[in-house]
Design an enzyme around this catalytic site. Structure first.
Site, mmCIF file in Angstrom:
data_model
loop_
_atom_site.group_PDB
_atom_site.id
_atom_site.type_symbol
_atom_site.label_atom_id
_atom_site.label_comp_id
_atom_site.label_asym_id
_atom_site.label_seq_id
_atom_site.Cartn_x
_atom_site.Cartn_y
_atom_site.Cartn_z
ATOM 1 N N GLY A 88 1.006 -1.315 0.404
ATOM 2 C CA GLY A 88 0.301 -0.284 -0.108
ATOM 3 C C GLY A 88 0.675 0.929 0.244
ATOM 4 O O GLY A 88 2.014 1.149 0.375
ATOM 5 N N VAL B 111 4.177 1.202 1.378
ATOM 6 C CA VAL B 111 4.473 -0.349 2.511
ATOM 7 C C VAL B 111 4.509 -1.299 2.026
ATOM 8 O O VAL B 111 3.920 -1.657 0.312
ATOM 9 C CB VAL B 111 3.882 -0.090 3.436
ATOM 10 C CG1 VAL B 111 3.841 -1.389 4.643
ATOM 11 C CG2 VAL B 111 3.211 0.106 4.098
ATOM 12 N N LYS C 117 7.124 -0.253 6.064
ATOM 13 C CA LYS C 117 6.721 1.278 5.781
ATOM 14 C C LYS C 117 7.646 1.631 6.022
ATOM 15 O O LYS C 117 8.894 2.386 6.606
ATOM 16 C CB LYS C 117 6.175 1.693 7.121
ATOM 17 C CG LYS C 117 5.247 2.881 6.724
ATOM 18 C CD LYS C 117 4.279 3.118 7.954
ATOM 19 C CE LYS C 117 3.430 4.726 8.199
ATOM 20 N NZ LYS C 117 2.429 4.344 9.135
ATOM 21 N N ASP D 176 -7.667 8.703 14.838
ATOM 22 C CA ASP D 176 -8.289 8.345 13.473
ATOM 23 C C ASP D 176 -8.930 6.748 13.568
ATOM 24 O O ASP D 176 -8.717 6.001 12.516
ATOM 25 C CB ASP D 176 -7.072 8.175 12.655
ATOM 26 C CG ASP D 176 -7.091 8.593 11.297
ATOM 27 O OD1 ASP D 176 -8.124 8.725 10.481
ATOM 28 O OD2 ASP D 176 -6.352 8.208 10.088
#
Length: 416
Positions: free
Chosen positions: A94, A101, A123, A220
């Site tokens: 992603g 990542v 990441k 979040d």
């Protein structure tokens, strides 16, 4: 304060507040090395004095602990470069504002002739991302000391020159977002019992964050930040926006950030952030889980584009609730349990933060709903508005499994 939305059919993603007090701030690329050297000195991670002294080493709920010292491995850049095959494109899981990542494989040292190792998610900071630098620090600050079964485990990090990377456990089933809204033969509808299991796990993770003397406000909470292991156990990921506040105070910011559609009304309008602001975000995900629809979708009729506003009148009425239940469930759910979850969602979405339940109360209600067993009924009403399932996903969270999902680079604004 303005609200910034992304283009048609895209879910706005998030941005880290550069005023974060988690560690020494980094303002330019030229100061990255000195700032991080200062914050990493001594204990390998930056320390926020308030967080460092709060509940140090104490157990906070089943399996939950704030560790007295971080337990992170320091990886070399060469190790992670090798683990990801030089960060090859076919290893990408992603991409977000932080960077890409990658899926990787770390070989473990063993006296055995047969090599052993483990799958990891790496990441990697985009060197041009100032948001990423602060997010990197925030992840290390929080996940370096937080230990709980429902939080993604940060294994370690790499800091060499301008290279900043984070190494996580790999989550085999990807994100809840992918399972709810993904497309393709590899994405199967989640049955009711799995939906409740995932909700309970995510709720336990939030309850843990809210249980210390110094509250950790996740800020979040959304489906893309709930990751699933091989057994569909839910774990919260992505702590780049996390903040701290005492039990009697809120965190106040002059810049409102998060994901549009999930942010609590008091935060959007005043900048005041409470632990109960997380509860509102949980309520939004509850509604997404019930309906199988995105929180925001401009392809739906105008009155239905904001999911929460549209479904609120249905949540308190057991008969009306059938009209908005996810058609992919095919009526296979206990109606009483669904009604209880819908009522819980309604209370989580209360306009005033004081009217929302605590996450401990949310866990108890979901566990009770999970114990309800009824004979599944044949569905008579199907949800007609399913256009949102055919949209590509736009991830921010790390560690997502790539399953017939669009990975276009996100260029949309990242603030609210």
């Amino acid at each position: 304060m303005g609200i910034c939305c992304s283009s048609h059919n895209k879910v706005p993603t998030t941005i880290l507040d550069p005023s974060s007090g988690l560690s020494q701030s980094v303002t330019t690329n030229n100061t990255t090395s000195s700032s991080l050297s200062s914050s990493l000195g001594g204990s390998n991670v930056s320390r926020n004095s308030q967080f460092w002294s709060a509940s140090s080493g104490d157990d906070l709920g089943p399996g939950g602990q704030i560790l007295p010292h971080p337990n992170l491995k320091i990886y070399t850049f060469a190790e992670l470069k090798s683990a990801t095959k030089n960060f090859r494109n076919d290893t990408v899981l992603g991409e977000g504002g932080f960077g890409k990542v990658h899926k990787g494989w770390i070989e473990e040292k063993s006296i055995s002739k047969h090599g052993t190792g483990s799958v990891i998610a790496v990441k990697k900071l985009n060197s041009e991302s100032m948001q990423g630098i602060e997010e990197w620090q925030a992840e290390v600050n929080f996940l370096g000391r937080l230990s709980h079964p429902n939080l993604v485990k940060l294994l370690g990090y790499c800091y060499e020159g301008k290279e900043l990377l984070l190494v996580y456990e790999f989550m085999q089933k990807g994100s809840l977002e992918n399972h709810l809204f993904g497309r393709g033969s590899t994405v199967q509808p989640l049955p009711w019992d799995l939906r409740l299991k995932i909700l309970i796990g995510a709720a336990r993770g939030l309850a843990f964050l809210h249980s210390a003397d110094i509250k950790i406000i996740y800020r979040d909470f959304k489906a893309s930040n709930i990751l699933l292991d091989a057994s569909y156990n839910a774990k919260l990921s992505d702590f780049g926006l996390a903040k701290m506040a005492s039990s009697s105070q809120s965190h106040v910011t002059t810049r409102v950030m998060g994901t549009y559609g999930y942010a609590a009304p008091e935060y959007v309008t005043t900048g005041h952030l409470y632990v109960k602001s997380d509860v509102y975000g949980f309520g939004v995900v509850l509604v997404e889980m019930i309906t199988g629809m995105r929180a925001l979708d401009q392809s739906r009729p105008a009155a239905q584009q904001n999911l929460v506003q549209w479904v609120k009148p249905y949540l308190a009425n057991r008969r009306k609730l059938k009209n908005i239940m996810d058609s992919r469930l095919e009526g296979r759910y206990p109606s009483k349990a669904a009604a209880n979850v819908a009522q819980l969602a309604l209370t989580c979405l209360a306009q005033e933060q004081k009217g929302r339940p605590s996450m401990q109360e949310v866990v108890a209600i979901l566990e009770k709903a999970d114990s309800i067993s009824e004979k599944p009924k044949v569905p008579r009403i199907h949800n007609s508005y399913r256009n949102d399932r055919q949209q590509p996903l736009h991830h921010r969270s790390p560690l997502h499994v790539k399953q017939d999902v669009s990975r276009g680079r996100q260029g949309s604004p990242r603030g609210l």
